[in-house]
Design a protein around this motif. Structure first.
Motif, PDB file in Angstrom:
ATOM      1  N   SER A   1       3.360 -18.925  27.103  1.00  0.00           N
ATOM      2  CA  SER A   1       3.135 -17.495  26.951  1.00  0.00           C
ATOM      3  C   SER A   1       1.802 -17.312  26.232  1.00  0.00           C
ATOM      4  O   SER A   1       1.368 -18.172  25.473  1.00  0.00           O
ATOM      5  CB  SER A   1       4.271 -16.863  26.158  1.00  0.00           C
ATOM      6  N   VAL A   2       1.160 -16.201  26.465  1.00  0.00           N
ATOM      7  CA  VAL A   2      -0.162 -15.970  25.885  1.00  0.00           C
ATOM      8  C   VAL A   2      -0.029 -15.104  24.643  1.00  0.00           C
ATOM      9  O   VAL A   2       0.349 -13.943  24.716  1.00  0.00           O
ATOM     10  CB  VAL A   2      -1.113 -15.307  26.908  1.00  0.00           C
ATOM     11  N   THR A   3      -0.283 -15.712  23.504  1.00  0.00           N
ATOM     12  CA  THR A   3      -0.308 -15.010  22.227  1.00  0.00           C
ATOM     13  C   THR A   3      -1.736 -14.961  21.719  1.00  0.00           C
ATOM     14  O   THR A   3      -2.168 -13.974  21.166  1.00  0.00           O
ATOM     15  CB  THR A   3       0.587 -15.731  21.193  1.00  0.00           C
ATOM     16  N   PHE A   4      -2.459 -16.070  21.938  1.00  0.00           N
ATOM     17  CA  PHE A   4      -3.824 -16.191  21.435  1.00  0.00           C
ATOM     18  C   PHE A   4      -4.810 -16.120  22.596  1.00  0.00           C
ATOM     19  O   PHE A   4      -4.606 -16.764  23.621  1.00  0.00           O
ATOM     20  CB  PHE A   4      -3.993 -17.518  20.679  1.00  0.00           C
ATOM     21  N   THR A   5      -5.849 -15.334  22.417  1.00  0.00           N
ATOM     22  CA  THR A   5      -6.893 -15.187  23.424  1.00  0.00           C
ATOM     23  C   THR A   5      -8.238 -15.537  22.782  1.00  0.00           C
ATOM     24  O   THR A   5      -8.339 -15.645  21.550  1.00  0.00           O
ATOM     25  CB  THR A   5      -6.965 -13.731  23.938  1.00  0.00           C
ATOM     26  N   ILE A   6      -9.241 -15.670  23.609  1.00  0.00           N
ATOM     27  CA  ILE A   6     -10.600 -15.915  23.087  1.00  0.00           C
ATOM     28  C   ILE A   6     -10.993 -14.773  22.151  1.00  0.00           C
ATOM     29  O   ILE A   6     -11.608 -15.003  21.104  1.00  0.00           O
ATOM     30  CB  ILE A   6     -11.615 -16.055  24.254  1.00  0.00           C
ATOM     31  N   GLN A   7     -10.609 -13.556  22.504  1.00  0.00           N
ATOM     32  CA  GLN A   7     -10.948 -12.391  21.679  1.00  0.00           C
ATOM     33  C   GLN A   7     -10.275 -12.483  20.299  1.00  0.00           C
ATOM     34  O   GLN A   7     -10.900 -12.181  19.278  1.00  0.00           O
ATOM     35  CB  GLN A   7     -10.540 -11.085  22.380  1.00  0.00           C
ATOM     36  N   GLY A  32      -1.974 -29.667  13.325  1.00  0.00           N
ATOM     37  CA  GLY A  32      -1.622 -30.929  13.976  1.00  0.00           C
ATOM     38  C   GLY A  32      -1.764 -30.899  15.479  1.00  0.00           C
ATOM     39  O   GLY A  32      -1.051 -31.600  16.189  1.00  0.00           O
ATOM     40  N   ILE A  33      -2.702 -30.098  15.981  1.00  0.00           N
ATOM     41  CA  ILE A  33      -2.873 -29.984  17.435  1.00  0.00           C
ATOM     42  C   ILE A  33      -4.217 -30.520  17.916  1.00  0.00           C
ATOM     43  O   ILE A  33      -4.550 -30.400  19.085  1.00  0.00           O
ATOM     44  CB  ILE A  33      -2.677 -28.531  17.926  1.00  0.00           C
ATOM     45  N   GLY A  34      -4.990 -31.103  17.023  1.00  0.00           N
ATOM     46  CA  GLY A  34      -6.276 -31.680  17.422  1.00  0.00           C
ATOM     47  C   GLY A  34      -7.362 -30.633  17.566  1.00  0.00           C
ATOM     48  O   GLY A  34      -7.117 -29.430  17.490  1.00  0.00           O
ATOM     49  N   GLN A  49     -10.281 -24.217  24.716  1.00  0.00           N
ATOM     50  CA  GLN A  49      -9.246 -25.243  24.556  1.00  0.00           C
ATOM     51  C   GLN A  49      -8.311 -24.907  23.404  1.00  0.00           C
ATOM     52  O   GLN A  49      -7.098 -25.110  23.493  1.00  0.00           O
ATOM     53  CB  GLN A  49      -9.884 -26.614  24.302  1.00  0.00           C
ATOM     54  N   LEU A  50      -8.871 -24.374  22.318  1.00  0.00           N
ATOM     55  CA  LEU A  50      -8.047 -24.039  21.161  1.00  0.00           C
ATOM     56  C   LEU A  50      -7.061 -22.931  21.514  1.00  0.00           C
ATOM     57  O   LEU A  50      -5.876 -23.020  21.172  1.00  0.00           O
ATOM     58  CB  LEU A  50      -8.912 -23.615  19.971  1.00  0.00           C
ATOM     59  N   HIS A 100      -5.823 -22.276  24.395  1.00  0.00           N
ATOM     60  CA  HIS A 100      -4.812 -22.900  25.252  1.00  0.00           C
ATOM     61  C   HIS A 100      -3.821 -23.707  24.429  1.00  0.00           C
ATOM     62  O   HIS A 100      -2.603 -23.615  24.618  1.00  0.00           O
ATOM     63  CB  HIS A 100      -5.496 -23.770  26.311  1.00  0.00           C
ATOM     64  N   ARG A 101      -4.323 -24.505  23.488  1.00  0.00           N
ATOM     65  CA  ARG A 101      -3.432 -25.345  22.677  1.00  0.00           C
ATOM     66  C   ARG A 101      -2.530 -24.505  21.772  1.00  0.00           C
ATOM     67  O   ARG A 101      -1.356 -24.814  21.604  1.00  0.00           O
ATOM     68  CB  ARG A 101      -4.234 -26.315  21.815  1.00  0.00           C
ATOM     69  N   LEU A 102      -3.082 -23.488  21.160  1.00  0.00           N
ATOM     70  CA  LEU A 102      -2.257 -22.632  20.300  1.00  0.00           C
ATOM     71  C   LEU A 102      -1.084 -22.059  21.083  1.00  0.00           C
ATOM     72  O   LEU A 102       0.045 -22.018  20.595  1.00  0.00           O
ATOM     73  CB  LEU A 102      -3.105 -21.497  19.709  1.00  0.00           C
ATOM     74  N   ASN A 103      -1.354 -21.627  22.308  1.00  0.00           N
ATOM     75  CA  ASN A 103      -0.301 -21.077  23.163  1.00  0.00           C
ATOM     76  C   ASN A 103       0.630 -22.176  23.674  1.00  0.00           C
ATOM     77  O   ASN A 103       1.851 -22.027  23.659  1.00  0.00           O
ATOM     78  CB  ASN A 103      -0.911 -20.304  24.329  1.00  0.00           C
ATOM     79  N   MET A 104       0.055 -23.276  24.129  1.00  0.00           N
ATOM     80  CA  MET A 104       0.828 -24.361  24.716  1.00  0.00           C
ATOM     81  C   MET A 104       1.817 -24.951  23.704  1.00  0.00           C
ATOM     82  O   MET A 104       2.958 -25.259  24.047  1.00  0.00           O
ATOM     83  CB  MET A 104      -0.126 -25.451  25.221  1.00  0.00           C
TER      84      MET A 104
END
Length: 188
Positions: free
Chosen positions: A120-126, A151-153, A159-160, A162-166
């Motif tokens: 799900s999308v919580t974090f966006t580039i904006q 702890g997500i690298g 990419q960040l 995507h990782r925050l959401n993933m």
């Protein structure tokens, strides 16, 4: 010694040796950054029967392998070490899991993330830009520190997000980590 039921995917035999100093686990060595179709089929089978933990080096090739496996094998778990935790102690050698202290490896394996197929999308580039994680002179160091704290690298802005959401990082976890980063910056 802790027994890990999943198979840990690493890049080489030196990574396997270091993993074995920390935990009792089976590893699958990719032997570099190239994966054959046969490798991917074997990894799919291992995921179905035992589960997989991707534990690649915190560098470009390690990230490339992580993405390739994640795209081909749904539901894998991820373990990360920070770049500074994989630095060789001698002048020669490259950044990697084989240089991580066994205690660091144990912590990484205790804090696994499972990727979902369509996060799900919580974090966006904006939202990252508003937090000073992109388009800011300190953005790179903030992203690096945020990746360490969560702890997500490390990842660039896209990419960040995507990782925050993933990895389903909650807004509360994000806010707490960003508060810590701002406190650290104010102390400097």
């Amino acid at each position: 010694m802790t027994k890990i039921k999943e198979v840990i995917v690493v890049e080489g035999k030196d990574d396997t040796k270091q993993i074995h100093k920390a935990v009792d686990a089976d590893t699958y060595e990719t032997n570099g950054s190239a994966l054959s179709n046969g490798d991917l089929e074997r990894l799919k089978k291992l995921q179905q029967t035992r589960g997989l933990i991707i534990f690649t080096d915190p560098d470009f090739n390690g990230e490339r392998l992580r993405k390739m496996i994640s795209a081909a094998v749904p539901g894998v778990k991820h373990a990360f070490i920070r770049r500074d935790q994989g630095v060789p102690t001698e002048a020669h050698g490259s950044l990697g899991v084989e240089h991580a202290d066994p205690a660091v490896i144990k912590v990484a394996l205790a804090h696994l993330y499972t990727q979902e197929e369509r996060p799900s999308v919580t974090f966006t580039i904006q939202s990252l830009q508003a937090a000073g994680l992109t388009g800011n002179p300190h953005a790179r160091s903030r992203r690096e520190r945020l990746g360490q704290l969560l702890g997500i690298g490390y990842g660039n802005g896209k990419q960040l997000a995507h990782r925050l959401n993933m990895f389903r990082i909650s807004p509360t976890q994000f806010t707490q980590a960003m508060s810590q980063i701002k406190q650290e910056e104010n102390r400097q």
